[in-house]
Design a protein around this motif. Structure first.
Motif, mmCIF file in Angstrom:
data_model
loop_
_atom_site.group_PDB
_atom_site.id
_atom_site.type_symbol
_atom_site.label_atom_id
_atom_site.label_comp_id
_atom_site.label_asym_id
_atom_site.label_seq_id
_atom_site.Cartn_x
_atom_site.Cartn_y
_atom_site.Cartn_z
ATOM 1 N N VAL A 196 12.583 -23.918 8.716
ATOM 2 C CA VAL A 196 12.509 -23.570 7.299
ATOM 3 C C VAL A 196 12.046 -22.124 7.153
ATOM 4 C CG1 VAL A 196 10.149 -24.446 7.110
ATOM 5 C CG2 VAL A 196 11.558 -24.283 5.054
ATOM 6 N N ASN A 197 12.513 -21.462 6.117
ATOM 7 C CA ASN A 197 12.086 -20.097 5.836
ATOM 8 C C ASN A 197 10.802 -20.095 5.017
ATOM 9 O OD1 ASN A 197 14.321 -19.092 7.130
ATOM 10 N ND2 ASN A 197 15.470 -18.664 5.277
ATOM 11 N N VAL A 198 9.865 -19.252 5.409
ATOM 12 C CA VAL A 198 8.622 -19.092 4.650
ATOM 13 C C VAL A 198 8.437 -17.613 4.318
ATOM 14 C CG1 VAL A 198 7.510 -21.117 5.672
ATOM 15 C CG2 VAL A 198 7.199 -18.880 6.710
ATOM 16 N N PRO A 199 7.822 -17.300 3.176
ATOM 17 C CA PRO A 199 7.661 -15.898 2.779
ATOM 18 C C PRO A 199 6.607 -15.175 3.605
ATOM 19 C CG PRO A 199 6.642 -17.355 1.166
ATOM 20 C CD PRO A 199 7.361 -18.238 2.131
ATOM 21 N N LEU A 200 6.766 -13.854 3.685
ATOM 22 C CA LEU A 200 5.776 -12.980 4.311
ATOM 23 C C LEU A 200 4.929 -12.342 3.222
ATOM 24 C CD1 LEU A 200 8.025 -11.146 6.923
ATOM 25 C CD2 LEU A 200 6.258 -12.831 7.437
ATOM 26 N N HIS A 201 3.619 -12.281 3.469
ATOM 27 C CA HIS A 201 2.700 -11.587 2.574
ATOM 28 C C HIS A 201 2.175 -10.345 3.298
ATOM 29 C CE1 HIS A 201 1.578 -15.158 -0.283
ATOM 30 N NE2 HIS A 201 2.882 -14.899 -0.247
ATOM 31 N N PHE A 202 2.449 -9.176 2.738
ATOM 32 C CA PHE A 202 2.038 -7.915 3.355
ATOM 33 C C PHE A 202 0.697 -7.477 2.779
ATOM 34 C CE2 PHE A 202 6.665 -8.115 3.339
ATOM 35 C CZ PHE A 202 6.947 -7.926 4.682
ATOM 36 N N LEU A 203 -0.294 -7.273 3.665
ATOM 37 C CA LEU A 203 -1.650 -6.947 3.240
ATOM 38 C C LEU A 203 -2.040 -5.524 3.632
ATOM 39 C CD1 LEU A 203 -3.435 -10.251 4.414
ATOM 40 C CD2 LEU A 203 -2.308 -9.809 2.220
ATOM 41 N N ASN A 204 -2.845 -4.896 2.779
ATOM 42 C CA ASN A 204 -3.532 -3.618 3.075
ATOM 43 C C ASN A 204 -2.598 -2.444 3.348
ATOM 44 O OD1 ASN A 204 -6.055 -4.997 2.938
ATOM 45 N ND2 ASN A 204 -5.738 -5.720 5.032
ATOM 46 N N GLN A 205 -1.379 -2.506 2.877
ATOM 47 C CA GLN A 205 -0.457 -1.387 3.093
ATOM 48 C C GLN A 205 -0.957 -0.117 2.412
ATOM 49 O OE1 GLN A 205 3.871 -1.986 2.737
ATOM 50 N NE2 GLN A 205 3.933 -0.283 1.281
ATOM 51 N N GLU A 206 -1.488 -0.263 1.181
ATOM 52 C CA GLU A 206 -1.902 0.910 0.412
ATOM 53 C C GLU A 206 -3.074 1.655 1.055
ATOM 54 O OE1 GLU A 206 -1.622 -2.133 -0.706
ATOM 55 O OE2 GLU A 206 0.189 -2.041 -1.977
ATOM 56 N N THR A 207 -3.903 0.937 1.807
ATOM 57 C CA THR A 207 -5.083 1.565 2.412
ATOM 58 C C THR A 207 -4.824 2.069 3.827
ATOM 59 O OG1 THR A 207 -5.887 -0.586 3.212
ATOM 60 C CG2 THR A 207 -6.646 0.140 1.034
ATOM 61 N N SER A 208 -3.626 1.859 4.351
ATOM 62 C CA SER A 208 -3.305 2.311 5.705
ATOM 63 C C SER A 208 -3.058 3.814 5.719
ATOM 64 C CB SER A 208 -2.054 1.586 6.224
ATOM 65 O OG SER A 208 -0.911 2.000 5.487
#
Length: 231
Positions: A105-117
């Motif tokens: 089954v496909n599950v979504p990805l949650h992208f974290l802390n991109q803005e602070t990188s």
């Protein structure tokens, strides 16, 4: 283990386009349950229930407790039809789950802390999410609602592949079983370089602006230098 959510429904006997149309006018969504070696079952669900649930990720990626006339079945949403422009769900298909058989089954990805990188704070850097969901393999009891990807250490030039994802326990990525060629990029970080043509164009535009400014200043300078008329 992901939390399961209960959806209440009722069985129905009337089928066909006419019956489905009447159900929709009455505020219900016609649906079908199939799979697990059992006969398909026609059901109906209150439209508001579906509309509210469909606003959440878990509705499409989690195991649901589908309560039909008091009997609960474990299911996944397998297909749905929406009205082309109205907030209206037209039909739904649910797949029964064998709790002892692994799911793909496909599950979504949650992208974290991109803005602070570092990459996120650097101008001229483009961060691309090449995938927003991934196909996983696991037993229903281990199915996550989503997979988190921490981008806090992201830098220019980085590439994050499927094999870099931190998966929950007992969860696999079927693509990685097919070889290195299937270890595709999930996130890429590219530096946008200004081309020579763009630089030349910017310089020409700046020179033209300066020339226009100088031309506009000449009449004012002449007027200031002209002697005052004698009375």
């Amino acid at each position: 283990m992901a939390k399961t959510h209960e959806i209440k429904a009722q069985s129905r006997k009337d089928e066909g386009k006419g019956a489905s149309r009447r159900l929709r006018h009455a505020g219900f969504v016609p649906a079908v349950i199939y799979g697990a070696g059992q006969d398909p079952q026609s059901i109906q669900i209150e439209h508001n229930t579906i509309l509210l649930s469909a606003k959440h990720e878990w509705f499409f990626s989690s195991v649901l407790d589908l309560n039909v006339d008091g009997a609960v079945q474990k299911v996944l949403v397998r297909d749905w039809q929406k009205h082309p422009f109205k907030q209206l769900m037209m039909h739904m298909d649910f797949l029964r789950i064998d709790e002892n058989a692994k799911l793909r089954v496909n599950v979504p990805l949650h992208f974290l802390n991109q803005e602070t990188s570092t990459a996120g704070k650097t101008s001229g850097v483009v961060i691309s999410h090449n995938l927003t969901e991934v196909e996983i393999l696991c037993l229903p009891k281990h199915l996550p609602e989503f997979i988190e990807l921490d981008l806090g250490a992201l830098q220019a030039g980085d590439i994050i592949h499927l094999s870099d994802l931190k998966l929950p326990a007992n969860v696999e990525l079927p693509a990685l079983q097919l070889g290195e060629a299937h270890d595709i990029a999930v996130v890429t970080v590219n530096v946008v370089k200004e081309s020579a043509a763009d630089a030349a164009e910017d310089a020409a535009a700046e020179a033209e602006a300066e020339a226009n400014k100088a031309a506009a200043a000449k009449p004012a300078a002449k007027a200031a230098a002209k002697p005052a008329d004698k009375k």
